[in-house]
Every structure is written in C-alpha cells, then in structure tokens.
Write a protein that holds these residues in place. Structure first.
Motif, PDB file in Angstrom:
ATOM      1  N   ILE A 232       0.861  -1.181   0.000  1.00  0.00           N
ATOM      2  CA  ILE A 232       0.000   0.000   0.000  1.00  0.00           C
ATOM      3  C   ILE A 232       0.898   1.232   0.000  1.00  0.00           C
ATOM      4  O   ILE A 232       1.814   1.339   0.832  1.00  0.00           O
ATOM      5  CB  ILE A 232      -0.920   0.021   1.236  1.00  0.00           C
ATOM      6  N   ASP A 233       0.653   2.157  -0.929  1.00  0.00           N
ATOM      7  CA  ASP A 233       1.501   3.347  -1.000  1.00  0.00           C
ATOM      8  C   ASP A 233       0.979   4.444  -0.067  1.00  0.00           C
ATOM      9  O   ASP A 233       0.018   4.234   0.683  1.00  0.00           O
ATOM     10  CB  ASP A 233       1.638   3.841  -2.442  1.00  0.00           C
ATOM     11  N   LEU A 240       0.934  -3.913  -6.873  1.00  0.00           N
ATOM     12  CA  LEU A 240       1.238  -5.329  -7.056  1.00  0.00           C
ATOM     13  C   LEU A 240       2.724  -5.508  -7.333  1.00  0.00           C
ATOM     14  O   LEU A 240       3.337  -4.705  -8.038  1.00  0.00           O
ATOM     15  CB  LEU A 240       0.420  -5.907  -8.208  1.00  0.00           C
ATOM     16  N   SER A 241       3.291  -6.574  -6.815  1.00  0.00           N
ATOM     17  CA  SER A 241       4.722  -6.818  -6.991  1.00  0.00           C
ATOM     18  C   SER A 241       4.998  -7.504  -8.326  1.00  0.00           C
ATOM     19  O   SER A 241       4.118  -8.132  -8.929  1.00  0.00           O
ATOM     20  CB  SER A 241       5.251  -7.698  -5.855  1.00  0.00           C
ATOM     21  N   SER A 242       6.234  -7.374  -8.755  1.00  0.00           N
ATOM     22  CA  SER A 242       6.645  -8.052  -9.990  1.00  0.00           C
ATOM     23  C   SER A 242       6.605  -9.559  -9.801  1.00  0.00           C
ATOM     24  O   SER A 242       6.374 -10.313 -10.755  1.00  0.00           O
ATOM     25  CB  SER A 242       8.052  -7.603 -10.380  1.00  0.00           C
ATOM     26  N   ALA A 243       6.830 -10.000  -8.548  1.00  0.00           N
ATOM     27  CA  ALA A 243       6.793 -11.441  -8.269  1.00  0.00           C
ATOM     28  C   ALA A 243       5.399 -12.011  -8.517  1.00  0.00           C
ATOM     29  O   ALA A 243       5.258 -13.141  -8.993  1.00  0.00           O
ATOM     30  CB  ALA A 243       7.213 -11.704  -6.826  1.00  0.00           C
ATOM     31  N   LEU A 244       4.362 -11.242  -8.218  1.00  0.00           N
ATOM     32  CA  LEU A 244       3.000 -11.700  -8.484  1.00  0.00           C
ATOM     33  C   LEU A 244       2.656 -11.561  -9.961  1.00  0.00           C
ATOM     34  O   LEU A 244       2.070 -12.462 -10.570  1.00  0.00           O
ATOM     35  CB  LEU A 244       2.000 -10.919  -7.620  1.00  0.00           C
ATOM     36  N   ARG A 245       3.067 -10.439 -10.575  1.00  0.00           N
ATOM     37  CA  ARG A 245       2.758 -10.211 -11.990  1.00  0.00           C
ATOM     38  C   ARG A 245       3.430 -11.239 -12.898  1.00  0.00           C
ATOM     39  O   ARG A 245       2.994 -11.472 -14.025  1.00  0.00           O
ATOM     40  CB  ARG A 245       3.187  -8.792 -12.389  1.00  0.00           C
ATOM     41  N   ALA A 246       4.475 -11.874 -12.398  1.00  0.00           N
ATOM     42  CA  ALA A 246       5.182 -12.876 -13.199  1.00  0.00           C
ATOM     43  C   ALA A 246       4.280 -14.060 -13.549  1.00  0.00           C
ATOM     44  O   ALA A 246       4.565 -14.805 -14.501  1.00  0.00           O
ATOM     45  CB  ALA A 246       6.413 -13.363 -12.453  1.00  0.00           C
ATOM     46  N   ASN A 256      -8.657 -11.579  -8.394  1.00  0.00           N
ATOM     47  CA  ASN A 256      -8.362 -11.350  -6.988  1.00  0.00           C
ATOM     48  C   ASN A 256      -7.324 -10.264  -6.718  1.00  0.00           C
ATOM     49  O   ASN A 256      -7.256  -9.760  -5.592  1.00  0.00           O
ATOM     50  CB  ASN A 256      -7.900 -12.653  -6.332  1.00  0.00           C
ATOM     51  N   PHE A 257      -6.518  -9.908  -7.745  1.00  0.00           N
ATOM     52  CA  PHE A 257      -5.467  -8.918  -7.519  1.00  0.00           C
ATOM     53  C   PHE A 257      -5.450  -7.798  -8.562  1.00  0.00           C
ATOM     54  O   PHE A 257      -5.498  -6.623  -8.207  1.00  0.00           O
ATOM     55  CB  PHE A 257      -4.096  -9.612  -7.473  1.00  0.00           C
ATOM     56  N   LEU A 285       9.424  -5.815   3.125  1.00  0.00           N
ATOM     57  CA  LEU A 285       8.742  -7.045   2.740  1.00  0.00           C
ATOM     58  C   LEU A 285       8.299  -7.079   1.284  1.00  0.00           C
ATOM     59  O   LEU A 285       8.236  -8.132   0.669  1.00  0.00           O
ATOM     60  CB  LEU A 285       7.512  -7.284   3.629  1.00  0.00           C
ATOM     61  N   PHE A 286       7.969  -5.906   0.733  1.00  0.00           N
ATOM     62  CA  PHE A 286       7.413  -5.847  -0.617  1.00  0.00           C
ATOM     63  C   PHE A 286       8.442  -6.290  -1.647  1.00  0.00           C
ATOM     64  O   PHE A 286       9.584  -5.806  -1.652  1.00  0.00           O
ATOM     65  CB  PHE A 286       6.944  -4.435  -0.899  1.00  0.00           C
ATOM     66  N   ARG A 287       8.043  -7.162  -2.534  1.00  0.00           N
ATOM     67  CA  ARG A 287       8.933  -7.691  -3.561  1.00  0.00           C
ATOM     68  C   ARG A 287       8.698  -6.880  -4.836  1.00  0.00           C
ATOM     69  O   ARG A 287       8.003  -7.287  -5.754  1.00  0.00           O
ATOM     70  CB  ARG A 287       8.662  -9.182  -3.770  1.00  0.00           C
ATOM     71  N   GLU A 288       9.274  -5.701  -4.848  1.00  0.00           N
ATOM     72  CA  GLU A 288       9.054  -4.688  -5.893  1.00  0.00           C
ATOM     73  C   GLU A 288       9.060  -5.286  -7.285  1.00  0.00           C
ATOM     74  O   GLU A 288       8.221  -4.975  -8.098  1.00  0.00           O
ATOM     75  CB  GLU A 288      10.141  -3.619  -5.793  1.00  0.00           C
TER      76      GLU A 288
END
Length: 288
Positions: A232-233, A240-246, A256-257, A285-288
C-alpha cells in the motif's frame, strides 16, 4: 406507577431517582477503561444507545445506555480518522476522557490488558469476553476472569495469557474499524477474515496491539501481503509486486489482484493505518 418484584412493590419514580443519582457521580477509571475498550471493538456507527452491546456494558458498569453512548461519542471526538471522514464525535469530552485516549495511544499493550481486567472487576460481570468474531478459535477457559494475578506474574503461563489477550484485542479492534470486511475485496465472511499486522509481530513489540498497525484482510490477501506480493503506498493505493505479476496472465490473479491494482483500500472508520508502518512494509517485505 408500580413495578412488581418478588420482594413486593417499589415505586418506579423512586427507582429512577436512585439511578439518576448514581449516574451523576463522576466516572471511575474502570468505567472509562471498559467503555474505551468497547469503543475499540465496535464500529463507530454502532455506538448508539440502542445497541445491545452498549446496553449490556451500561448495565454492568451501572450507567445508562445513553451515558455510555455519549462517552463513546466523546472518545470519537479525538479520533483523526473519524474527522477525516467528516465525523466529529461529540464536543463534551472531559479531561478524564482525553487522558484515557492518550494513555491507550501511548501504550496499547498495557491498556488492552488493563481495560479487559477492569471489566472483570464489576460484580457478576459478563464483559470479560468480547463479541465473538473468530468462530474457528475459541478463547481459553477463564480467558480474562480472575486472571489478574496470572497476567502480572513472571511465568510462561503469564506470557501466554498476555499474548492471547493482546491478539484478541487487536483482532477485535481491527475488524471493527474496517466494518468486518476485507479492506481489499470487501469479503465479509468472519471465518476468512484476519487482523493483519503491517509491521510484523516479531519486528516491533510496541506495535503488536496498536490497531493503526493493522489491516482487516481475507486469508488470501493476508497471505499475499505477508509474503510481499502487494503493498500500500502513501495514498493508500494498492501496488502489485513483480513477483505476483510474473504469473500473469491468470484469471484467478486477475479477479483477486489485478482488478484492485491502483485502487485505494477501503479506509477504516477508526484507526487509519500509519503511513510510517506502510513504508516499513514496502521497504522490508514488498517484492518490488
């Protein structure tokens, strides 16, 4: 007008006069602690004299439901989150009300326990157990009742009781602030809702019970938040992180995201999440 009792007849007017005399007495610290504990555990929209919880608290501490509702409104007048939504609370707050508010905000852990134990000091109190939100996790027997000596002791049992008291207070306060629904997807199912720590439990002991370090999240968004898959900014928008967008394209992730990306979380009525804590989560924690 008469009221029929087992012991005979009593004048209703005399009874009312006796109640009014008691209600004009100064509020005790225990009464204020119990009412502030209730303020934390129910949505502000439900701080009304006809709320069964308000009525029950009033009966237990010897005040009228209207007096308890007014005291809840007094506490609301100090809440910056309410003011940001154009809700001012009441204007008649006393110095004692402010003192309790400031005390809680300086040491949530201490006061969460003290306010719970205060409820148990009223004769025949049934206030020790808060409204049950987590049906999957039942409280230990005698959760608060008669445990003042345990909580103040040095044993491992005392530590465990304190942890349970802290966890329960935190969950109640966070879920109530967000109206018992996920601040991302508005999921309202109690069994699927979590009180998520923004700064993790293990990182900062002083923030473990602070409701401003909490988010109400469904289990899916909670796990993803804890694993740094979204953040959250400073404008309370979802990243959303790049790890999820992958893993895109994926219909499940899109529903859901992706659908919530760049949207603002649903803000709580009380205890807005601190931007400092959100920044910690993004940095650590955020995986940018």
């Amino acid at each position: 007008m008469y009221i029929r009792c087992l012991d005979g007849y009593y004048f209703a007017a005399a009874r009312t006069a006796l109640q009014n005399q008691h209600m004009n007495e100064p509020w005790t610290r225990d009464q204020l602690l119990v009412v502030f504990n209730l303020y934390c555990r129910i949505p502000f929209s439900k701080t009304k004299a006809n709320n069964p919880l308000v009525i029950e608290v009033a009966r237990q501490i010897g005040r009228s439901a209207a007096a308890v509702a007014m005291k809840l409104g007094n506490f609301g007048s100090f809440d910056s989150a309410l003011r940001a939504k154009g809700i001012k609370g009441l204007s008649g707050a006393s110095r004692a009300d402010r003192a309790i508010w400031e005390e809680f905000n300086q040491d949530w852990a201490k006061l969460s326990i003290e306010s719970g134990l205060a409820a148990d000091r009223f004769p025949g109190s049934s206030l020790a157990l808060p409204p049950e939100r987590d049906v999957a996790s039942r409280p230990v027997d005698g959760y608060l009742a008669k445990c003042a000596d345990i909580v103040s002791g040095p044993s491992e049992t005392a530590r465990e009781v304190k942890v349970r008291l802290h966890q329960r207070f935190f969950r109640e306060a966070v879920l109530a602030s967000y109206g018992d629904s996920c601040c991302v997807c508005s999921n309202p199912v109690p069994q699927l809702l979590m009180a998520a720590h923004i700064v993790p439990w293990a990182e900062r002991e002083d923030l473990r019970v602070n409701p401003r370090n909490g988010l109400c999240l469904c289990s899916l968004h909670h796990d993803a938040f804890d694993n740094g898959l979204w953040a959250i900014d400073d404008t309370y928008q979802i990243k959303l992180s790049s790890a999820l967008r992958a893993y895109l394209p994926s219909r499940i992730l899109e529903v859901n995201f992706v659908e919530f990306s760049c949207a603002q979380i649903r803000m709580p009525d009380k205890f807005w999440p601190e931007k400092e804590f959100l920044a910690f989560h993004r940095s650590n924690l955020f995986r940018e």
